[in-house]
Design an enzyme around this catalytic site. Structure first.
Site, PDB file in Angstrom:
ATOM      1  N   ASP A  27       0.868  -1.178   0.000  1.00  0.00           N
ATOM      2  CA  ASP A  27       0.000   0.000   0.000  1.00  0.00           C
ATOM      3  C   ASP A  27       0.913   1.238   0.000  1.00  0.00           C
ATOM      4  O   ASP A  27       2.137   1.131  -0.136  1.00  0.00           O
ATOM      5  CB  ASP A  27      -1.010  -0.033   1.163  1.00  0.00           C
ATOM      6  N   CYS A  35       3.083  -2.991   3.963  1.00  0.00           N
ATOM      7  CA  CYS A  35       2.283  -1.801   4.236  1.00  0.00           C
ATOM      8  C   CYS A  35       3.085  -0.985   5.251  1.00  0.00           C
ATOM      9  O   CYS A  35       4.267  -1.281   5.459  1.00  0.00           O
ATOM     10  CB  CYS A  35       0.877  -2.155   4.719  1.00  0.00           C
ATOM     11  N   THR A  63       3.197  -0.711   8.581  1.00  0.00           N
ATOM     12  CA  THR A  63       3.782  -1.529   9.653  1.00  0.00           C
ATOM     13  C   THR A  63       3.965  -2.985   9.239  1.00  0.00           C
ATOM     14  O   THR A  63       4.636  -3.747   9.936  1.00  0.00           O
ATOM     15  CB  THR A  63       2.844  -1.545  10.879  1.00  0.00           C
ATOM     16  N   HIS A 100      10.539 -23.010   9.982  1.00  0.00           N
ATOM     17  CA  HIS A 100       9.466 -23.549  10.825  1.00  0.00           C
ATOM     18  C   HIS A 100       8.072 -23.385  10.229  1.00  0.00           C
ATOM     19  O   HIS A 100       7.193 -24.189  10.506  1.00  0.00           O
ATOM     20  CB  HIS A 100       9.476 -22.870  12.205  1.00  0.00           C
ATOM     21  N   HIS A 124       7.420 -29.609  12.078  1.00  0.00           N
ATOM     22  CA  HIS A 124       6.805 -28.382  11.560  1.00  0.00           C
ATOM     23  C   HIS A 124       5.796 -28.700  10.454  1.00  0.00           C
ATOM     24  O   HIS A 124       4.773 -28.038  10.320  1.00  0.00           O
ATOM     25  CB  HIS A 124       7.883 -27.429  11.052  1.00  0.00           C
TER      26      HIS A 124
HETATM   27  C1  RB5 Z   1      -1.813   3.146   6.207  1.00  0.00           C
HETATM   28  O1  RB5 Z   1      -1.766   4.449   6.698  1.00  0.00           O
HETATM   29  C2  RB5 Z   1      -1.443   2.162   7.302  1.00  0.00           C
HETATM   30  O2  RB5 Z   1      -2.474   2.045   8.201  1.00  0.00           O
HETATM   31  C3  RB5 Z   1      -1.095   0.826   6.691  1.00  0.00           C
HETATM   32  O3  RB5 Z   1      -0.043   0.980   5.798  1.00  0.00           O
HETATM   33  C4  RB5 Z   1      -0.658  -0.251   7.652  1.00  0.00           C
HETATM   34  O4  RB5 Z   1       0.357   0.188   8.488  1.00  0.00           O
HETATM   35  C5  RB5 Z   1      -1.735  -0.936   8.375  1.00  0.00           C
HETATM   36  O5  RB5 Z   1      -1.520  -1.899   9.112  1.00  0.00           O
END
Ligand code: RB5
Length: 164
Positions: free
Chosen positions: A23, A80, A82, A113, A148
């Site tokens: 994203d 994304c 995080t 694993h 595993h």
């Molecule tokens: C987008 O702003 C952010 O929420 C997305 O990239 C991600 O970190 C969500 O888990």
């Protein structure tokens, strides 16, 4: 939708066809990942997003997971901000084993694993050098099998009984 067999995620030193998607929170990291993979001879299928305009990570997780399960690629890399949202989204697909990795050790163990067929990283949490180290470990590490494999089989069976 076909389901990947447990223990069948490709590994090794040879080139693979790798699906990549992100994203807006990881656009820069995605560009780096694409170059890293191409420079090492892998075929990359870049499913976007292609800029920093806000998009919804479930759409990109869905695109990549459906393509991977259909056999369009051998492995996937999702990103994304995080890595959390897109890994949650990816793991809703039976047959997808998406691992959010923050360092070389988690990347290596996700293969040994968990036979992770999708690597997940965070564009806002993982720097360029760490991302390269994670990719290197994740690409070259095989699945250990044994106990595993039994756990992966159990995971898939339980999922069939209690679909999400
Ligand atoms: C987008 O702003 C952010 O929420 C997305 O990239 C991600 O970190 C969500 O888990």
């Amino acid at each position: 939708m076909t389901t990947l067999e447990e223990g069948t995620a490709r590994y090794g030193t040879g080139p693979m066809r790798i699906l990549v998607a992100c994203d807006h929170g990881a656009f820069e990291l995605k560009q780096q990942v694409v170059s890293y993979l191409q420079q090492r001879g892998h075929e990359v299928i870049d499913l976007g997003t292609n800029g920093t305009q806000s998009v919804d990570y479930p759409d990109f997780a869905g695109k990549l997971c459906r393509a991977l399960l259909a056999g369009t690629g051998e492995r996937g890399v999702l990103m994304c901000g995080t890595g959390i949202g897109i890994s949650i989204a990816a793991n809703r697909f039976p047959g997808i084993r998406a691992a959010l990795c923050h360092d070389e050790l988690t990347a290596r163990l996700s293969r040994l694993h968990n036979d992770a067929n999708v690597l997940v990283m965070g564009g806002r949490t993982t720097g360029p050098a760490t991302a390269d180290a994670i990719l290197a470990a994740w690409l070259k590490t095989p699945f250990e099998g044994g106990r595993h494999q039994r756990r992966l089989a159990s995971l898939e069976q339980q999922h069939q009984k209690e679909p999400a």
